[in-house]
Design an enzyme around this catalytic site. Sequence first.
Site, mmCIF file in Angstrom:
data_model
loop_
_atom_site.group_PDB
_atom_site.id
_atom_site.type_symbol
_atom_site.label_atom_id
_atom_site.label_comp_id
_atom_site.label_asym_id
_atom_site.label_seq_id
_atom_site.Cartn_x
_atom_site.Cartn_y
_atom_site.Cartn_z
ATOM 1 N N SER A 33 0.837 -1.194 0.000
ATOM 2 C CA SER A 33 0.000 0.000 0.000
ATOM 3 C C SER A 33 0.877 1.252 0.000
ATOM 4 C CB SER A 33 -0.939 -0.023 1.219
ATOM 5 O OG SER A 33 -1.919 0.983 1.118
ATOM 6 N N ASN A 34 0.323 2.392 0.384
ATOM 7 C CA ASN A 34 1.091 3.641 0.445
ATOM 8 C C ASN A 34 0.562 4.485 1.599
ATOM 9 O OD1 ASN A 34 -1.077 5.487 -0.597
ATOM 10 N ND2 ASN A 34 -0.929 4.079 -2.328
ATOM 11 N N HIS A 35 1.172 5.661 1.780
ATOM 12 C CA HIS A 35 0.879 6.482 2.960
ATOM 13 C C HIS A 35 -0.274 7.456 2.782
ATOM 14 C CE1 HIS A 35 4.112 5.079 5.447
ATOM 15 N NE2 HIS A 35 5.001 5.291 4.486
#
Length: 220
Positions: A33-35
């Site tokens: 995923s990402n932030h």
Amino acid sequence: LRLHLAPKPLADKRVVVTAGPTREPLDPVRFVSNHSSGKMGYALAGAAAELGAAVTLVSGPTELSAPTGVERIAVETAEEMLAAVRARIGGSDLFIGCAAVSDHRPEEVPTHKRKGKEPFALALTPNPDILAEVAGLDPGPLTLGFAAETHEVLAHGREKRAAKGVDWIAVNDVTEAGAGFGGDTNRVTLLGPEVEESLPFGTKREVARALLARLAPRLA
Ligand code: CTP
Ligand code: CA
């Protein structure tokens, strides 16, 4: 009382917004995923609802609660996000692609948890481009995309706008203090058919309102 008197320029409009990250499973208990916090997309959904639009927010996992009056559809993967968008995009007037869609997903997802200590190579395959697909619909809604860039911000933004065929792109320089992932503030430049305008630095709510104020006349 002010609520009732406030102008509702999007009163009979339908808006679909994507927000947040996507999660791409690696195995039954892990993901890539990402932030992304989802804050910018939620602010846009809330601002569109304030202007009277019927808003559907297709959201990846975030800590946020749905803005007042907004229908939220929770998704995890990019493919789920695309399916949810496809199911609701017909008849909409504006699509805002604000999600940080994971560009790739693991090619193979084992049904069993991967065991530790054994090395494994991870093959990633590109995800569908949700914004480009919606921009290609005919008839389709007007489209606003985002581009988070680290260098040659305007040039990359213009290229993305042309490549995806979207009406507007809001670009931001994520290396600028207060304009990165996760914060409560942002600064964007709006690139569109007849505008290239740097909007004032502000809270994501302020930036969302400023963006919609620029778009609303074109939707009318
Ligand atoms: N986007 C999307 N679906 C994807 C990738 C991106 O809908 N699979 C949308 C984002 O929501 C954003 C815009 O496209 O509105 C630009 O996203 P960005 O990550 O900046 O651009 P990419 O096209 O993915 O290009 P790259 O990451 O390689 O710079
Ligand atoms: Ca990307």
